[in-house]
Design a protein around this motif. Structure first.
Motif, short mmCIF file in Angstrom:
data_model
loop_
_atom_site.label_atom_id
_atom_site.label_comp_id
_atom_site.label_asym_id
_atom_site.label_seq_id
_atom_site.Cartn_x
_atom_site.Cartn_y
_atom_site.Cartn_z
N LYS A 1 17.98 54.84 4.85
CA LYS A 1 17.92 53.64 5.68
C LYS A 1 19.28 53.29 6.27
O LYS A 1 19.39 52.40 7.09
N GLY A 2 20.33 53.99 5.80
CA GLY A 2 21.66 53.79 6.36
C GLY A 2 22.41 52.59 5.84
O GLY A 2 23.47 52.25 6.35
N HIS A 3 21.90 51.93 4.79
CA HIS A 3 22.53 50.71 4.29
C HIS A 3 23.58 50.96 3.22
O HIS A 3 24.31 50.05 2.85
N ALA A 4 23.64 52.17 2.68
CA ALA A 4 24.55 52.43 1.55
C ALA A 4 25.06 53.85 1.62
O ALA A 4 24.48 54.71 2.27
N MET A 5 26.17 54.07 0.92
CA MET A 5 26.75 55.41 0.80
C MET A 5 26.59 55.87 -0.65
O MET A 5 26.63 55.07 -1.58
N MET A 6 26.38 57.19 -0.80
CA MET A 6 26.13 57.76 -2.12
C MET A 6 26.41 59.25 -2.09
O MET A 6 26.80 59.79 -1.05
N PHE A 7 26.17 59.89 -3.22
CA PHE A 7 26.22 61.35 -3.29
C PHE A 7 24.79 61.88 -3.24
O PHE A 7 23.85 61.17 -3.59
N PRO A 8 24.61 63.12 -2.80
CA PRO A 8 23.26 63.69 -2.73
C PRO A 8 22.58 63.69 -4.10
O PRO A 8 23.19 64.06 -5.10
N LYS A 9 21.33 63.25 -4.13
CA LYS A 9 20.56 63.27 -5.38
C LYS A 9 19.08 63.18 -5.05
O LYS A 9 18.69 62.73 -3.99
N GLY A 10 18.27 63.66 -5.98
CA GLY A 10 16.83 63.59 -5.80
C GLY A 10 16.12 64.12 -7.02
O GLY A 10 16.75 64.47 -8.02
N GLY A 11 14.82 64.19 -6.94
CA GLY A 11 14.00 64.58 -8.08
C GLY A 11 14.21 66.02 -8.52
O GLY A 11 14.39 66.92 -7.71
N TRP A 12 14.19 66.20 -9.84
CA TRP A 12 14.26 67.53 -10.45
C TRP A 12 12.83 67.99 -10.63
O TRP A 12 12.04 67.34 -11.31
N GLU A 13 12.48 69.11 -10.02
CA GLU A 13 11.10 69.56 -10.02
C GLU A 13 10.86 70.63 -11.08
O GLU A 13 11.78 71.29 -11.56
N LEU A 14 9.59 70.78 -11.44
CA LEU A 14 9.20 71.65 -12.54
C LEU A 14 9.52 73.13 -12.32
O LEU A 14 9.72 73.86 -13.29
N ASP A 15 9.58 73.56 -11.06
CA ASP A 15 9.77 74.99 -10.78
C ASP A 15 11.23 75.39 -10.57
O ASP A 15 11.50 76.46 -10.05
N GLU A 16 12.17 74.54 -10.99
CA GLU A 16 13.58 74.87 -10.76
C GLU A 16 14.43 74.46 -11.96
O GLU A 16 14.07 73.56 -12.71
N SER A 17 15.57 75.15 -12.10
CA SER A 17 16.54 74.76 -13.12
C SER A 17 17.25 73.50 -12.63
O SER A 17 17.20 73.15 -11.45
N VAL A 18 17.95 72.85 -13.54
CA VAL A 18 18.68 71.64 -13.15
C VAL A 18 19.77 71.96 -12.12
O VAL A 18 19.99 71.20 -11.18
N GLU A 19 20.41 73.12 -12.26
CA GLU A 19 21.44 73.52 -11.30
C GLU A 19 20.82 73.82 -9.93
O GLU A 19 21.41 73.51 -8.89
N GLU A 20 19.65 74.45 -9.93
CA GLU A 20 18.96 74.71 -8.65
C GLU A 20 18.58 73.41 -7.96
O GLU A 20 18.70 73.29 -6.74
#
Length: 182
Positions: free
Chosen positions: A56-75
């Protein structure tokens, strides 16, 4: 002929494959960083980090999102950095784990953060029309970042980079090919 790089320009969506721990959605993020170049093109010891705007452009942050079942945490960390910030690099040893309250959802999440030493910044990336990306020094990035837990992760990264004694003996890094993230 040069080798062409294929980049998936669509972000993953939906929550049906999200990971949960004790009822808390697990999200994974990265602090993309690089060492600033001097005027004569040499690598300095000055660190810059990449912050992005919220959708929405209201805040600054670092990239982040959901960890999905088919990937490692690093992926997951690498995928989020590609989708939201358009950068590729080496995902390094985890900075920590934080429980935080999502203001928009009113529930607690578990956030895991990793540093990523950026090796490439892409011109085209999945969320380029939804987000701005800005390289900043760590002081300005800490000030600009909205979320307390991301500020703490940045503090851990700064401590790690400024003191070789704090680094883990065996640093796990992960370079992921773009094809595996789509």
């Amino acid at each position: 002929m040069g080798v062409e790089k294929m980049v998936c320009l669509v972000s993953r969506t939906g929550r049906q494959f999200q990971r949960y721990n004790k009822g808390r959605r697990q999200v994974v993020g990265c602090i993309p960083y690089r060492f600033k170049l001097t005027s004569d093109g040499k690598i300095s010891d000055k660190v810059e980090v990449l912050v992005i705007s919220s959708q929405k452009g209201h805040a600054m942050m670092f990239p982040k999102g959901g960890w999905e079942l088919d990937e490692s945490v690093e992926e997951a960390a690498s995928r989020e950095s590609l989708e939201e910030a358009g950068v590729l690099g080496n995902v390094e040893h985890q900075l920590g784990k934080w429980d935080f309250l999502s203001k928009s959802r009113g529930t607690y999440y578990e956030g895991l953060m990793f540093p990523m030493l950026v090796t490439e910044q892409l011109e085209l990336w999945p969320e380029q029309h939804a987000r701005q990306r800005i390289w900043m020094n760590v002081v300005d990035a800490r000030e600009a970042c909205r979320d307390w837990w991301m500020k703490e992760a940045l503090d851990v990264l700064v401590g790690r980079l400024s003191s070789p004694m704090n680094q883990p003996k065996e640093e796990k890094t992960l370079s992921i090919s773009i094809e595996t993230m789509c």
